[in-house]
Scaffold this motif. Structure first.
Motif, PDB file in Angstrom:
ATOM      1  N   TYR A 100      -5.124  -0.541  -6.416  1.00 19.43           N
ATOM      2  CA  TYR A 100      -4.844  -1.535  -5.362  1.00 19.43           C
ATOM      3  C   TYR A 100      -5.945  -1.936  -4.580  1.00 19.43           C
ATOM      4  N   LEU A 149      -4.733   4.019  -5.088  1.00 17.93           N
ATOM      5  CA  LEU A 149      -5.484   3.195  -4.208  1.00 17.93           C
ATOM      6  C   LEU A 149      -6.728   2.513  -4.910  1.00 17.93           C
ATOM      7  N   LEU A 203       0.817  -1.192   0.030  1.00 22.23           N
ATOM      8  CA  LEU A 203      -0.040  -0.142  -0.131  1.00 22.23           C
ATOM      9  C   LEU A 203       0.919   1.322   0.027  1.00 22.23           C
ATOM     10  N   VAL A 256      -9.374   1.074   2.213  1.00 21.75           N
ATOM     11  CA  VAL A 256      -8.141   1.233   2.231  1.00 21.75           C
ATOM     12  C   VAL A 256      -7.718   2.513   2.468  1.00 21.75           C
TER      13      VAL A 256
END
Length: 299
Positions: free
Chosen positions: A119, A116, A63, A130
């Motif tokens: 991801y 993100l 991350l 997230v």
């Protein structure tokens, strides 16, 4: 009045490689962010999430790498498009000259959001799950970046009253004293926003609530700090006497407040240790077992 200390922008050299203070502050910011994210894994709901997989140290590392790439790529492209589009369209190869400076927070924020989203999609996690994990650690990175700006003697503030005890004369900014706006931003959108957001995130919130609070909080602190920061000389003040940075903060303030209110109203984060009403509705084996149990009780 204070005079800006003569600080060599190069911290040290490794052979032909010059390591700048600005780069070191970024590294410190990323390192501190990594440590804080590991601590975030102990907060709820992340400590008990098991689906699609538990949050682990490796998850945090992936991350953070995604966020770093988003900051660098988005920050650079945002600066080129928001602040000097004509120049970089005429000189596209100069976009690659990141060592000459030029990064935009708002562009970096867009880059991080895109990263993100990818991801979350690849790991089949809710996007706001997230972002809620990440954003409480972001202000420390912002604080580190503002210290880097100060050490570089760049992004100084608007002219200040000479009687202001911390008014400072910056090299390259003329003889008049100015607000050290880099330090204002360090204290506001860096330290103060971090303390408020970290304390707020320690208690479990509705999914998206923490992300909305961050976007709104940053927009407010940055908007206020822009009143003390010297506008870019090639842009100046725009309509309504606001700077480019302030206009870019307006959608952040509105969007952050809307996300926070929507998350509170929707309450999209039920406790994961309690099954939702329809959690087992698609389980044929459980449904058959319950039917047989009901039949035996009836007989």
């Amino acid at each position: 009045m204070l005079r800006f200390p003569e600080i060599d922008p190069i911290a040290f050299r490794l052979g032909p490689l010059a390591v700048h203070w600005y780069a070191l502050t970024y590294l410190i910011g990323f390192g501190l962010g990594y440590w804080l994210l590991l601590r975030r894994l102990k907060h709820q709901p992340y400590a008990r999430i098991t689906q699609p997989a538990p949050w682990t140290r490796e998850s945090v590392e992936d991350l953070l790498l995604t966020a770093i790439l988003g900051v660098i790529l988005g920050g650079r492209l945002g600066y080129c498009l928001f602040y000097k589009p004509a120049y970089y369209l005429a000189n596209p190869l100069d976009i690659l000259k990141v060592w000459e400076g030029g990064m935009s927070f708002h562009g970096g924020a867009i880059g991080v959001v895109v990263g993100l989203a990818v991801y979350a999609w690849r790991r089949k996690r809710p996007f706001l799950e997230v972002t809620d994990l990440l954003v409480p650690a972001v202000p420390t990175g912002l604080a580190a970046g503002r210290i880097g700006n100060f050490l570089n003697g760049e992004l100084w503030g608007r002219p200040a009253d000479p009687s202001l005890p911390w008014a400072m004369i910056f090299p390259g900014a003329g003889p008049e004293p100015r607000h050290p706006s880099q330090l204002y931003q360090f204290l506001g959108e860096g330290l103060l926003l971090f303390v408020l957001l970290w304390l707020y995130a320690r208690k479990e919130r509705a999914r998206g609530e923490i992300s909305g609070a961050f976007v709104f909080g940053y927009g407010v602190f940055r908007f206020a700090a822009e009143y003390f920061r010297e506008p870019d000389d090639y842009l100046g003040l725009l309509s309504l006497g606001l700077s480019m940075g302030q206009w870019l903060c307006v959608p952040m303030i509105i969007g952050g407040a809307a996300l926070w209110l929507w998350s509170k109203k929707r309450n999209a984060h039920p406790p994961l240790d309690q099954p939702t009403p329809d959690e087992h509705s698609d389980d044929p084996a459980r449904s058959l077992s319950e039917e047989r149990s009901d039949e035996s009780k009836g007989s």
